[in-house]
Design an enzyme around this catalytic site. Structure first.
Site, PDB file in Angstrom:
ATOM      1  N   THR A  14       0.832  -1.204   0.000  1.00  0.00           N
ATOM      2  CA  THR A  14       0.000   0.000   0.000  1.00  0.00           C
ATOM      3  C   THR A  14       0.867   1.254   0.000  1.00  0.00           C
ATOM      4  O   THR A  14       0.768   2.093  -0.900  1.00  0.00           O
ATOM      5  CB  THR A  14      -0.915   0.002   1.244  1.00  0.00           C
ATOM      6  OG1 THR A  14      -1.659  -1.218   1.231  1.00  0.00           O
ATOM      7  CG2 THR A  14      -1.883   1.157   1.214  1.00  0.00           C
ATOM      8  N   VAL A  15       1.757   1.377   0.992  1.00  0.00           N
ATOM      9  CA  VAL A  15       2.569   2.593   1.092  1.00  0.00           C
ATOM     10  C   VAL A  15       3.584   2.668  -0.051  1.00  0.00           C
ATOM     11  O   VAL A  15       3.766   3.716  -0.669  1.00  0.00           O
ATOM     12  CB  VAL A  15       3.287   2.665   2.460  1.00  0.00           C
ATOM     13  CG1 VAL A  15       4.190   3.888   2.527  1.00  0.00           C
ATOM     14  CG2 VAL A  15       2.257   2.690   3.596  1.00  0.00           C
ATOM     15  N   LYS A  98       7.061   1.785  12.103  1.00  0.00           N
ATOM     16  CA  LYS A  98       6.981   2.214  13.516  1.00  0.00           C
ATOM     17  C   LYS A  98       7.437   1.122  14.469  1.00  0.00           C
ATOM     18  O   LYS A  98       8.091   1.394  15.469  1.00  0.00           O
ATOM     19  CB  LYS A  98       5.570   2.647  13.870  1.00  0.00           C
ATOM     20  CG  LYS A  98       4.528   1.537  13.724  1.00  0.00           C
ATOM     21  CD  LYS A  98       3.194   2.045  13.258  1.00  0.00           C
ATOM     22  CE  LYS A  98       2.424   0.878  12.671  1.00  0.00           C
ATOM     23  NZ  LYS A  98       1.393   1.245  11.719  1.00  0.00           N
ATOM     24  N   VAL A 125       4.986   7.738  12.505  1.00  0.00           N
ATOM     25  CA  VAL A 125       4.008   8.249  13.494  1.00  0.00           C
ATOM     26  C   VAL A 125       3.074   9.228  12.804  1.00  0.00           C
ATOM     27  O   VAL A 125       3.509  10.204  12.208  1.00  0.00           O
ATOM     28  CB  VAL A 125       4.719   8.971  14.661  1.00  0.00           C
ATOM     29  CG1 VAL A 125       3.696   9.418  15.703  1.00  0.00           C
ATOM     30  CG2 VAL A 125       5.776   8.082  15.293  1.00  0.00           C
ATOM     31  N   GLY A 127       1.151   8.885  10.175  1.00  0.00           N
ATOM     32  CA  GLY A 127       0.978   8.790   8.715  1.00  0.00           C
ATOM     33  C   GLY A 127       1.389  10.051   7.978  1.00  0.00           C
ATOM     34  O   GLY A 127       2.569  10.398   7.948  1.00  0.00           O
ATOM     35  N   GLY A 180     -13.030  -2.029   5.856  1.00  0.00           N
ATOM     36  CA  GLY A 180     -11.589  -1.970   5.639  1.00  0.00           C
ATOM     37  C   GLY A 180     -10.868  -1.045   6.613  1.00  0.00           C
ATOM     38  O   GLY A 180      -9.685  -0.754   6.442  1.00  0.00           O
ATOM     39  N   ASP A 194      -0.106  -0.730  18.438  1.00  0.00           N
ATOM     40  CA  ASP A 194       0.295   0.227  17.404  1.00  0.00           C
ATOM     41  C   ASP A 194       0.550   1.605  18.019  1.00  0.00           C
ATOM     42  O   ASP A 194       1.580   2.241  17.772  1.00  0.00           O
ATOM     43  CB  ASP A 194      -0.810   0.285  16.341  1.00  0.00           C
ATOM     44  CG  ASP A 194      -0.554   1.335  15.282  1.00  0.00           C
ATOM     45  OD1 ASP A 194       0.242   1.056  14.369  1.00  0.00           O
ATOM     46  OD2 ASP A 194      -1.130   2.436  15.373  1.00  0.00           O
ATOM     47  N   LYS A 198       4.126   4.037  18.577  1.00  0.00           N
ATOM     48  CA  LYS A 198       4.212   5.442  18.152  1.00  0.00           C
ATOM     49  C   LYS A 198       4.555   6.361  19.320  1.00  0.00           C
ATOM     50  O   LYS A 198       5.369   7.269  19.176  1.00  0.00           O
ATOM     51  CB  LYS A 198       2.890   5.850  17.494  1.00  0.00           C
ATOM     52  CG  LYS A 198       2.668   5.134  16.148  1.00  0.00           C
ATOM     53  CD  LYS A 198       1.246   5.300  15.654  1.00  0.00           C
ATOM     54  CE  LYS A 198       1.029   4.625  14.308  1.00  0.00           C
ATOM     55  NZ  LYS A 198      -0.403   4.590  13.928  1.00  0.00           N
TER      56      LYS A 198
END
Lengths: 424, 424
Positions: A14-15, A98, A125, A127, A180, A194, A198
């Site tokens: 994705t990224v 991260k 951190v 996005g 999603g 998560d 961060k």
């Protein structure tokens, strides 16, 4: 920018796809090679030059013509090895990872320093939100006191919906998965892992200490119920999953758990998948950065900003962005959760008999706990009442002791999970 | 940072005092001299070395030992001359002077470029909030589409109080003056001049064009009445003084005026003297920066960040922070206000007779204006009704034509000043 800078891209998920789309039209850089797991399972990207693809990432990190490596594989295995290899070969590295930065960042920053290259991680951190560079450069004259953030979009989406629709956690989670916004295995998000990665990263930057992220206290959002949002609202609060880091004496108080946030603070109005982080520091006082905490294109924005920062200074001698280095020497002493001080929101089911509120008040008072509010809510037909309490500031272990004593009262039926209250 | 960098400070007012307090303990810099208007009228600062003071600023800007000049005098007269002089002598300059940067920045950036020095101005927009560097560096990979900000604390304070207390503008202004949140002559703030300087600066950075700030359309907050806040609330909006800059075709739409902001956007919840700016750009989508827009210490935070950025790179060769330079060549073509497109909130006093709403709808429809809401509010005893309208998106000149025709209807008594609606 006399000459084009050569880039090696590790990962085209994705990224990675977003990064490729943003950088391929930038004349200052040239994507030389892209490492993928399986050439036959690459996502469809319009105009992707298949000749750039390789299944051998090592060829990229050892290529002497490549100046900057972008790592968007994720995880702490191969990603660690490749970043280390690249840094050791004098390549700058940009990552969105991260977990890796939180767990092994200190080690990698040291290798970067030894090789006089940069390891940047703006996308790790928040996005797309600019956070790391503003902290390190725009707030360079400040002494940080506290950082409080909504740093996980999945949980913020779930909490927003639970609040708006008066809905149960399980129902909203399922809905979020269908849309999603939550993964099939949502553990990493909903239990706060998560957010903990961060806040570990932000704390290490703000307080210039090494943070052992495994010591960060963590509570998820899975035990919250819609009635708590309603009662919180009555007191003027929203419930948010807050990642917190603050300096307390010579220790650091770093933790992730749900908190009541006053509606008078803009943080309470950060909804859905949006992320936001508040920084309390002197002399600036309080600033807040808000935006998309994840997603292909926002995350690519931050990865590419790091790349362009390096590109614009890559030909300077001496110092290359010295402010952006992270070489902490001292280890942070993390305050245990029962030593922290907070205000608390507590929900108690009790029998609707005279004297219950008085008994609660007396026991709390015995342990030095002031009650800012104690209110009897809904009384049911069978004579049960809900009592909601908002305490003053007190030490968590004192509160736990008081609650243990309270639970022995015959009139007290259930003491529900406490929720801490944010002070901003 | 091999050697200490020498600083000359021009001005020791509110911001200057803050800068002095922050920098005097920083080992990387040395404040060599401070220019003041009158040595005998200097504010009390604990531990201030009076030997640093001079009434001759020229001695500072021509001193060959000084590397960086900080200008916090304000205005476009002496400040301009001293900055020009300093840049021409190869000194870097840091300023908090929004009026000067908005009016003569292009000229000064050109002089800075010719002399290969930096002219930084983080504090000129949004006080302590990091905005300029995040835009230029953290969002370097982005194409800006729109910037919308609450950029003036005085007016935001007044609007917040008018809303909360259902109070008249004049009453709240007086209160704000007593509290020191508004100046004795509040013109620069309440009529939007201050916000116009700031949005001119942001627009020039975002869209890389020279902005003639005198072409920026401006409306103040002095014509707003408390009833408008109430009706806006009914529709789900707050009223804020918005500084807006957006790209429309090959023109720029840059303006300052009150707007309705949906309560679903965090910008609606920025209250009191807090400032906030939303940036819409691709690929990041939307980010928002919030914090103290003025004040001694927050503004000093930004001034000192600029100083430290220069200090950390002052000994590099070739490029010194190349991303932070502002050398636009092309002049922006500013869209006139009657060519802009907006949604509108309109309040009309009409006689409470059948057919009024129908007539309004018909006339609007004739000019292609859709009405999202048309609601009859309070009817008075003398048969007068208030009608509140929220239009769809339409061109301002079409709306003005429609309103002119509406005003000829015998049933229409007064059409109050229109308020535009923010799209975020």
């Amino acid at each position: 920018m006399e000459q084009v800078v050569n880039i090696g891209l590790l990962g085209l998920g994705t990224v990675g796809g977003g990064v490729y789309k943003v950088l391929r039209n930038n004349p200052a850089v040239n994507i030389v090679k892209i490492a993928v797991k399986d050439k036959n399972e690459v996502q469809e990207i319009d105009g992707l030059d298949k000749n750039l693809l390789t299944e051998d990432a090592k060829v990229i990190v050892t290529n002497p013509d490549i100046d900057i490596i972008i790592e968007v594989i994720g995880g702490t295995g191969a990603a660690y090895e490749f970043i280390k290899m690249a840094l050791e070969r004098g390549k700058h590295v940009v990552t969105a990872n991260k977990e890796l930065i939180a767990k092994r960042g200190d080690e990698l920053f040291e290798i970067a320093k030894q090789n006089n290259v940069l390891l940047l991680f703006e996308a790790a951190v928040g996005g797309g939100i600019p956070i790391i560079m503003p902290m390190k450069m725009s707030l360079a004259a400040n002494k940080f006191e506290k950082i409080a953030g909504i740093l996980n979009g999945t949980t913020n989406y779930i909490l927003t919906k639970m609040d708006e629709d008066n809905a149960d956690y399980e129902v909203v989670l399922k809905e979020a998965q269908e849309l999603g916004y939550a993964e099939a295995d949502p553990t990493g998000d909903v239990l706060g892992y998560d957010a903990a990665y961060k806040i570990a990263i932000l704390a290490s930057i703000a307080f210039k200490k090494k943070i052992d992220q495994s010591q960060i206290y963590r509570e998820g959002i899975d035990t919250l119920s819609p009635i708590e949002f309603k009662y919180a609202e009555d007191f003027g609060y929203k419930i948010k999953l807050i990642a917190l880091a603050q300096s307390v004496g010579n220790k650091l108080d770093v933790r992730v758990h749900p908190m009541l946030v006053s509606k008078t603070h803009p943080l309470a109005h950060i909804n859905n998948v949006t992320n936001s982080v508040v920084m309390q520091a002197q002399p600036v006082n309080q600033v807040m950065f808000t935006g998309p905490g994840a997603g292909e294109m926002p995350t690519a924005s931050s990865v590419c900003a790091d790349v362009l920062s390096i590109v614009s200074e890559i030909h300077t001698t001496n110092f290359l962005l010295p402010e952006m280095r992270c070489n902490n020497t001292e280890k942070a002493d993390i305050l245990p959760i029962d030593e922290t001080e907070n205000k608390y929101f507590i929900r108690i089911d009790a029998t609707d008999t005279p004297g219950v509120i008085g008994s609660i008040g007396n026991i709390c008072s015995k342990f030095g706990i002031n009650l800012n509010y104690i209110i009897q809510k809904d009384v049911t037909k069978d004579g049960m009442a809900t009592i909601v309490i908002l305490t003053g500031m007190c030490k968590e272990k004192d509160l736990i002791t008081a609650l243990n004593e309270l639970s022995n009262l015959s009139s007290i039926n259930t003491i529900h999970k406490l929720i801490r209250v944010m002070e901003l």
